[in-house]
Scaffold this motif. Structure first.
Motif, PDB file in Angstrom:
ATOM      1  N   UNK A  17      32.135  36.820  36.928  1.00  0.00           N
ATOM      2  CA  UNK A  17      32.793  38.069  36.563  1.00  0.00           C
ATOM      3  C   UNK A  17      34.008  38.338  37.436  1.00  0.00           C
ATOM      4  N   UNK A  18      33.889  38.062  38.729  1.00  0.00           N
ATOM      5  CA  UNK A  18      35.025  38.260  39.631  1.00  0.00           C
ATOM      6  C   UNK A  18      36.211  37.410  39.197  1.00  0.00           C
ATOM      7  N   UNK A  19      35.956  36.176  38.815  1.00  0.00           N
ATOM      8  CA  UNK A  19      37.038  35.281  38.387  1.00  0.00           C
ATOM      9  C   UNK A  19      37.723  35.810  37.133  1.00  0.00           C
ATOM     10  N   UNK A  20      36.957  36.328  36.176  1.00  0.00           N
ATOM     11  CA  UNK A  20      37.548  36.859  34.950  1.00  0.00           C
ATOM     12  C   UNK A  20      38.348  38.132  35.222  1.00  0.00           C
ATOM     13  N   UNK A  21      37.825  38.991  36.081  1.00  0.00           N
ATOM     14  CA  UNK A  21      38.534  40.237  36.392  1.00  0.00           C
ATOM     15  C   UNK A  21      39.848  39.939  37.093  1.00  0.00           C
ATOM     16  N   UNK A  22      39.821  39.031  38.046  1.00  0.00           N
ATOM     17  CA  UNK A  22      41.034  38.652  38.767  1.00  0.00           C
ATOM     18  C   UNK A  22      42.061  38.040  37.815  1.00  0.00           C
ATOM     19  N   UNK A  23      41.585  37.200  36.906  1.00  0.00           N
ATOM     20  CA  UNK A  23      42.493  36.566  35.945  1.00  0.00           C
ATOM     21  C   UNK A  23      43.172  37.591  35.047  1.00  0.00           C
ATOM     22  N   UNK A  24      42.536  38.750  34.857  1.00  0.00           N
ATOM     23  CA  UNK A  24      43.125  39.802  34.022  1.00  0.00           C
ATOM     24  C   UNK A  24      44.117  40.671  34.795  1.00  0.00           C
ATOM     25  N   UNK A  25      44.241  40.417  36.097  1.00  0.00           N
ATOM     26  CA  UNK A  25      45.213  41.151  36.908  1.00  0.00           C
ATOM     27  C   UNK A  25      44.663  42.339  37.662  1.00  0.00           C
ATOM     28  N   UNK A  26      43.343  42.453  37.758  1.00  0.00           N
ATOM     29  CA  UNK A  26      42.742  43.557  38.495  1.00  0.00           C
ATOM     30  C   UNK A  26      42.179  43.089  39.831  1.00  0.00           C
ATOM     31  N   UNK A  27      41.988  44.043  40.730  1.00  0.00           N
ATOM     32  CA  UNK A  27      41.439  43.740  42.044  1.00  0.00           C
ATOM     33  C   UNK A  27      39.921  43.844  42.030  1.00  0.00           C
ATOM     34  N   UNK A  28      39.288  43.044  42.896  1.00  0.00           N
ATOM     35  CA  UNK A  28      37.831  42.998  42.991  1.00  0.00           C
ATOM     36  C   UNK A  28      37.420  43.116  44.451  1.00  0.00           C
ATOM     37  N   UNK A  29      36.382  43.895  44.699  1.00  0.00           N
ATOM     38  CA  UNK A  29      35.736  43.890  46.010  1.00  0.00           C
ATOM     39  C   UNK A  29      34.303  43.395  45.809  1.00  0.00           C
ATOM     40  N   UNK A  30      33.889  42.475  46.667  1.00  0.00           N
ATOM     41  CA  UNK A  30      32.608  41.793  46.547  1.00  0.00           C
ATOM     42  C   UNK A  30      31.733  42.060  47.761  1.00  0.00           C
ATOM     43  N   UNK A  31      30.436  41.912  47.561  1.00  0.00           N
ATOM     44  CA  UNK A  31      29.526  41.965  48.701  1.00  0.00           C
ATOM     45  C   UNK A  31      28.283  41.144  48.394  1.00  0.00           C
TER      46      UNK A  31
END
Length: 206
Positions: A17-31
């Protein structure tokens, strides 16, 4: 749509999911449960739009995806402060395989209703749970069309926002309505669990 998406969990589902969100141009914070330092290599792999934070910081995002193993879901939610209307996307699957019936007894509730009861003040939306992690890691857009991603929740505005996120990262969102009925269709053993469906491309009309 939320400017930054929080993803609680750095396993196969969270990574995809992080990879898809980043590819769409949005920022992600993970833990994850082991701390931000253990996510350095993943952050470097996914690029500058991703950062690793403590769980409490990630859970403070306006839209948070819960992508952790079921046994730790309720203990974690009970430790977090009230959500105050923020959106919690339940991507958990309380079974080892999606096509098998759940082995856990929730009484008359779906697993997402259990999540809702444990996340005080959250607007819970069930989604990102019908595809296996391996399929979720594949491109949402295929040669035959967009992969279908279902969602359900009791708050219409939250469903609209999650639907926009789903469409924005390339999937075709399908709204199943309320949490009880829609989540029962999606959760392990439900008729939609494990189905990799497509919304076919329409031919252009000249």
């Amino acid at each position: 749509m939320a400017a930054t998406i929080g993803i609680v969990g750095s396993g196969a589902v969270g990574r995809a999911l992080a990879a898809h969100v980043v590819a769409s141009g949005q920022d992600v914070v993970l833990c994850n449960s082991r701390g931000p330092a253990t996510l350095e290599s993943l952050v470097q792999e996914l690029g500058p739009r991703v950062s690793a934070l403590e769980t409490s910081e990630v859970a403070a995002a306006d839209l948070v995806v819960l992508a952790i193993p079921w046994p730790v879901v309720i203990p974690l939610l009970e430790q977090l402060p009230p959500w105050h209307g923020r959106i919690l996307v339940d991507a958990t699957a309380p079974a080892s395989r999606l096509r098998l019936p759940e082995s856990r007894d929730f009484g008359s509730l779906t697993s997402s209703e259990v999540v809702q009861a444990s996340a005080a003040g959250a607007r819970v939306v069930k989604s990102f749970c019908t595809l296996s992690a391996a399929v979720l890691a594949l491109p949402p857009v295929t040669t035959t069309g967009r992969r279908v991603m279902f969602l359900s929740g009791d708050d219409a505005d939250a469903r609209t926002e999650v639907g926009a996120l789903i469409d924005g990262i390339g999937y075709a969102s399908v709204d199943l309505g309320g949490l009880a009925t829609g989540s029962a269709l999606q959760q392990p053993g439900g008729p939609l669990a494990g189905l990799d469906l497509r919304l076919e491309r329409c031919a252009s009309v000249e």
